[in-house]
Motif scaffolding. Structure first.
Motif, PDB file in Angstrom:
ATOM      1  N   THR A  91       0.811  -1.217   0.000  1.00 15.57           N
ATOM      2  CA  THR A  91       0.000   0.000   0.000  1.00 15.57           C
ATOM      3  C   THR A  91       0.852   1.279   0.000  1.00 15.57           C
ATOM      4  N   PRO A  92       1.885   1.424   0.867  1.00 16.62           N
ATOM      5  CA  PRO A  92       2.678   2.672   0.837  1.00 16.62           C
ATOM      6  C   PRO A  92       3.405   2.903  -0.482  1.00 16.62           C
ATOM      7  N   LEU A  93       3.621   1.825  -1.266  1.00 21.14           N
ATOM      8  CA  LEU A  93       4.350   1.962  -2.532  1.00 21.14           C
ATOM      9  C   LEU A  93       3.466   2.466  -3.667  1.00 21.14           C
ATOM     10  N   HIS A  98      -0.921  11.617   1.230  1.00 23.17           N
ATOM     11  CA  HIS A  98      -2.216  12.054   1.755  1.00 23.17           C
ATOM     12  C   HIS A  98      -3.105  10.861   2.081  1.00 23.17           C
ATOM     13  N   HIS A  99      -3.060   9.841   1.259  1.00 24.75           N
ATOM     14  CA  HIS A  99      -3.877   8.641   1.493  1.00 24.75           C
ATOM     15  C   HIS A  99      -3.495   7.986   2.821  1.00 24.75           C
ATOM     16  N   ILE A 100      -2.190   7.912   3.072  1.00 24.65           N
ATOM     17  CA  ILE A 100      -1.731   7.270   4.311  1.00 24.65           C
ATOM     18  C   ILE A 100      -2.020   8.155   5.510  1.00 24.65           C
ATOM     19  N   ASP A 101      -1.727   9.459   5.402  1.00 21.05           N
ATOM     20  CA  ASP A 101      -1.922  10.361   6.537  1.00 21.05           C
ATOM     21  C   ASP A 101      -3.396  10.483   6.926  1.00 21.05           C
ATOM     22  N   SER A 102      -4.278  10.368   5.955  1.00 24.98           N
ATOM     23  CA  SER A 102      -5.705  10.488   6.248  1.00 24.98           C
ATOM     24  C   SER A 102      -6.326   9.185   6.720  1.00 24.98           C
ATOM     25  N   GLY A 103      -5.510   8.147   6.864  1.00 24.80           N
ATOM     26  CA  GLY A 103      -6.024   6.864   7.352  1.00 24.80           C
ATOM     27  C   GLY A 103      -6.788   6.087   6.311  1.00 24.80           C
TER      28      GLY A 103
END
Length: 405
Positions: A91-93, A98-103
């Protein structure tokens, strides 16, 4: 009558597998839908698309694997969990910061829970805890730090999977206990049926041989003594009996297995009780019956007639050769009542309890046991010196096992 062995399988686990099958398909569609709606947040959508192709093919191709515990092997569980973990780690790749920071959700999203639940249903709470641990580690790695929502989701999956695994283990234990109880009940019913049949035939013959041998003397007396010994041994056997050990299926998904002995197919229509009681009428036995047929289900009619026969046998054995007996049949709206009365000396108080304690189960099994299985009752009235009256009642809609066939 031919006996048949009916196998009953009881499994509360099987519905869980069916629910898991539907869950995997629905969560697969949900994960793909999330990707389609948040396409702009993916920096490398090609990798995500390739992963979702693998996820969809795997989910649909392995639906038979999650139908039961036997098909859900350890190797399948390991590969299934690996696909979920790979999706979380990828997922992080493929998404932006923004997607990760917003959960935002991981690539497999809640599909991952299906892999963990498969472990729980297959192996219980310990397997669930084992599968939840790498999933938790992968989620923490994907987020980069232990955020509140990530920790919340990790704990939720942990607790839910372990709880479901524990419930599955309790359900399996309950199935084995229920199977044991049902098998004991079935064995007890069969033992009582055999005891009634033996009492109506073999035991009475042995008792007669013992009495006649004692009267004749000589070698006949020895034969009578041996017959008496066999009678005592046989009475002990049928009054105690043995119950078989409940069988448990090797495939846990099939639940507990109970082998129940049933009678073969019965007549489809009711029997006229009068036809079954007619052979008992003789010079010393008077039969009073209604002018119209007295229909009963075949098992109920046969058992009631056999109980009447057992009552008459007691008259012949205990009231003397010159005693007379009367059979009265009453066809009531909700039940059938058969009364057997004799003019013998009656039964001394406490004699029935003493006979049952000695293993003489004529009244306990041949009469009351039969009526109890039919949902009926047997009442015995015997004032000393005034004869004996046995009142047998059977409901027309039998509540016993025999009436349900």
């Amino acid at each position: 009558m031919v006996k048949q062995v009916r196998v009953m399988r009881m499994s509360v686990e099987q519905p869980l597998w069916r629910a898991l099958t539907g869950y995997r398909v629905l969560t697969m569609l949900y994960a793909v839908g999330l990707f389609a709606t948040a396409y702009d947040e993916f920096d490398r959508p090609g990798i995500a698309i390739a992963y979702y192709v693998v996820l969809c093919v795997w989910t649909l191709a392995t639906l038979p694997r999650v139908q039961n515990a036997a098909a859900c092997t350890k190797r399948f569980l390991a590969v299934d969990l690996a696909i979920a973990i790979i999706g979380i780690v990828l997922t992080p790749l493929v998404v932006n910061d923004h997607h990760i920071d917003s959960g935002g959700p991981t690539l497999p999203s809640i599909w991952t829970a299906g892999s963990v639940l498969a472990f729980a249903i297959k192996g219980g709470w310990r397997w669930a805890a084992l599968a939840s641990t790498p999933v938790a580690a992968a989620n923490l790695f994907e987020r980069g730090h232990p955020a509140r929502d990530t920790v919340h989701n990790v704990i939720l999956v942990w607790v839910a999977s372990i709880a479901i695994g524990y419930v599955v283990e309790v359900a399996r234990a309950s199935e084995r206990t229920l199977a044991r109880a049902l098998e004991i009940e079935a064995a007890t019913r069969e033992r009582e049926r055999l005891a009634r049949d033996i009492h109506d035939s073999v035991l009475q013959v042995l008792a007669m041989v013992q009495r006649r041998g004692a009267v004749m003397g000589g070698e006949a007396a020895e034969l009578g003594r041996m017959a008496g010994e066999q009678e005592v041994a046989l009475r002990t056997l049928v009054s105690g009996g043995l119950t078989s050990v409940s069988r448990v299926s090797r495939d846990a998904a099939q639940g507990a297995v109970v082998h129940v002995i049933d009678d073969g197919p019965d007549e489809t229509g009711p029997l006229d009780l009068r036809a079954l009681l007619a052979p008992y009428a003789s010079a010393k036995v008077s039969l009073v019956e209604p002018g119209a047929p007295v229909p009963l289900p075949p098992p109920a009619a046969r058992e009631l007639a056999a109980a009447v026969g057992a009552a008459l046998d007691n008259v012949h054995r205990h009231a003397g050769e010159h005693a007379r007996a009367w059979i009265l049949v009453e066809d009531e709206p909700d039940e059938v009542i058969v009364t057997v009365r004799d003019d013998g000396p009656g039964i001394p108080e406490g004699r029935l309890a003493q006979a049952e304690g000695e293993g003489r189960l004529g009244v306990a099994l041949s009469i009351r046991g039969r009526l109890r299985e039919l949902g009926g009752s047997a009442e015995l009235i015997s004032p000393p010196g005034q004869g004996t009256e046995v009142e047998l009642k059977v409901p027309k809609v039998s509540r016993g096992k025999a009436g349900q066939r």
